[in-house]
Motif scaffolding. Structure first.
Motif, short mmCIF file in Angstrom:
data_model
loop_
_atom_site.label_atom_id
_atom_site.label_comp_id
_atom_site.label_asym_id
_atom_site.label_seq_id
_atom_site.Cartn_x
_atom_site.Cartn_y
_atom_site.Cartn_z
N LEU A 276 -64.62 1.11 -54.46
CA LEU A 276 -65.21 -0.09 -53.87
C LEU A 276 -64.25 -0.73 -52.87
O LEU A 276 -64.64 -1.11 -51.75
CB LEU A 276 -65.56 -1.11 -54.96
CG LEU A 276 -66.72 -0.76 -55.89
CD1 LEU A 276 -66.81 -1.78 -57.02
CD2 LEU A 276 -68.04 -0.72 -55.13
N ARG A 277 -62.99 -0.85 -53.26
CA ARG A 277 -61.99 -1.49 -52.41
C ARG A 277 -61.81 -0.71 -51.10
O ARG A 277 -61.84 -1.30 -50.00
CB ARG A 277 -60.67 -1.59 -53.15
CG ARG A 277 -59.49 -2.01 -52.30
CD ARG A 277 -58.24 -2.16 -53.14
NE ARG A 277 -57.03 -2.23 -52.32
CZ ARG A 277 -55.80 -2.44 -52.80
NH1 ARG A 277 -55.62 -2.59 -54.10
NH2 ARG A 277 -54.75 -2.50 -51.99
N LEU A 278 -61.63 0.60 -51.20
CA LEU A 278 -61.36 1.40 -50.01
C LEU A 278 -62.57 1.47 -49.09
O LEU A 278 -62.43 1.47 -47.86
CB LEU A 278 -60.92 2.80 -50.43
CG LEU A 278 -59.53 2.89 -51.06
CD1 LEU A 278 -59.33 4.24 -51.74
CD2 LEU A 278 -58.44 2.68 -50.00
N THR A 279 -63.76 1.52 -49.67
CA THR A 279 -64.97 1.56 -48.84
C THR A 279 -65.17 0.25 -48.11
O THR A 279 -65.56 0.23 -46.93
CB THR A 279 -66.19 1.90 -49.71
OG1 THR A 279 -65.93 3.10 -50.46
CG2 THR A 279 -67.42 2.14 -48.84
N LYS A 280 -64.85 -0.86 -48.77
CA LYS A 280 -64.93 -2.16 -48.11
C LYS A 280 -63.90 -2.27 -46.99
O LYS A 280 -64.20 -2.81 -45.90
CB LYS A 280 -64.71 -3.28 -49.14
CG LYS A 280 -65.02 -4.67 -48.60
CD LYS A 280 -66.50 -4.80 -48.27
CE LYS A 280 -66.84 -6.20 -47.79
NZ LYS A 280 -68.27 -6.33 -47.41
N VAL A 281 -62.71 -1.74 -47.22
CA VAL A 281 -61.67 -1.73 -46.18
C VAL A 281 -62.15 -0.93 -44.97
O VAL A 281 -61.95 -1.32 -43.82
CB VAL A 281 -60.35 -1.16 -46.73
CG1 VAL A 281 -59.37 -0.84 -45.61
CG2 VAL A 281 -59.72 -2.14 -47.70
N ALA A 282 -62.80 0.22 -45.22
CA ALA A 282 -63.33 1.04 -44.13
C ALA A 282 -64.34 0.25 -43.31
O ALA A 282 -64.33 0.29 -42.07
CB ALA A 282 -63.97 2.30 -44.68
N GLU A 283 -65.21 -0.49 -43.99
CA GLU A 283 -66.20 -1.31 -43.28
C GLU A 283 -65.51 -2.39 -42.45
O GLU A 283 -65.85 -2.59 -41.27
CB GLU A 283 -67.15 -1.95 -44.28
CG GLU A 283 -68.19 -2.84 -43.62
CD GLU A 283 -69.17 -3.41 -44.63
OE1 GLU A 283 -70.38 -3.28 -44.40
OE2 GLU A 283 -68.71 -4.00 -45.64
#
Length: 309
Positions: A94-101
């Motif tokens: 969740l954290r890394l995907t949000k960072v990507a966004e």
């Protein structure tokens, strides 16, 4: 958001760029930038980092964020940028995907959680939670040989139906019947990418959107050209290139990816031959096979030497 329109931009050869390390195993950002620029200059249609080829499981979450942010800056919108954001840990994903966004990535590649062996319902809940947490397109990443569980076609189809931003799947799956069923159940506008080198051409033939191939680390021009030939309707040319690439594809998987690719890139003078433990550079015997194959493809001079092990 018009995901169908966006998904058309994400077709082609998306290069899963390795993470180069210095001798002390720190990240070699200078070489990293050179590799990304080489990929784009060679015609790769997109860039991915911190996927399997990028050794993400050997990095801290902070290092993965740093690598993603640096790569996004280097790509600078020239081609789509789709970092790998999956993890064995749901909260990290969740954290890394949000960072990507937040950094402006064009999408995220989210692997089936490895080691845990979740059932299909658990996989559905995991991926739906990730999809619901962001608005960027997501490409699922099914690689049973690494994760010990297969993401079923029915599960993928349900996720695609319930989550508009799940627009595709990278299938590193030798079960060709399975990948056909993915497109049958998800619809042929669903972006199916090959993660198995020998299936890059066959997946295009059944309606695939392209490939995310480790071989593009070593031969980016040729891997991108396979897609270009198919898109141009040059079936004979695509077939010829498919067979031409088989020997190189084969030798780059003599050992665990990305060890052979890193050895090849070191022989080509592009990086240092360093992997983070527990991985290591291939044996001298495999190095010699890689060297001879590169010579046969006119990528390396015949008087070059193998690496030390």
């Amino acid at each position: 958001m018009q995901y169908k329109e966006i998904s058309r931009r994400l077709r082609g050869s998306v290069a899963p760029v390795i993470t180069p390390f210095n001798e002390d195993e720190s990240i070699d950002f200078e070489k990293f930038a050179e590799l990304i620029n080489w990929q784009i200059d060679s015609g790769s249609h997109g860039i991915s980092v911190t996927g399997t080829s990028g050794e993400p499981s050997s990095m801290t979450v902070e290092e993965r964020e740093q690598v993603m942010e640096y790569a996004c800056k280097i790509v600078n919108g020239r081609v789509p940028f789709i970092p790998g954001t999956g993890s064995v840990n749901h909260q990290e994903t969740l954290r890394l995907t949000k960072v990507a966004e937040e950094m402006g990535a064009d999408g995220a590649l989210v692997i089936v959680p490895y080691y845990n062996k979740p059932n299909q319902h658990a996989l559905y809940k995991h991926f739906k939670a990730v999809a619901d947490s962001v608005t960027i397109p997501l490409i699922l990443y099914n690689i049973p040989g690494r994760t010990a569980v297969n993401l079923h076609a029915d599960t993928i189809a349900q996720l695609h139906e319930d989550c508009p931003n799940i627009i595709g799947v990278k299938e590193s799956n030798k079960d060709f019947e399975h990948v056909n069923k993915v497109l049958l159940k998800c619809g042929r506008d669903f972006n199916l990418y090959s993660g198995i080198e020998v299936l890059c051409y066959p997946m295009l033939a059944i309606g695939g959107a392209g490939h995310i191939s480790a071989t593009s680390n070593v031969a980016p021009k040729e891997v991108a050209q396979l897609y270009n030939l198919w898109e141009a309707g040059d079936v004979k040319g695509a077939q010829d290139l498919h067979y031409h690439m088989l020997e190189l594809n084969d030798v780059l998987f003599r050992d665990t990816n990305p060890a052979p690719a890193k050895a090849a890139l070191a022989m080509l003078g592009k990086i240092k031959p360093v992997l983070r433990k527990p991985l290591d550079i291939p044996s001298k015997e495999i190095q010699q096979e890689i060297r001879e194959t590169l010579i046969s493809y006119n990528m390396l001079a015949s008087d070059s030497h193998s690496l030390s092990n």
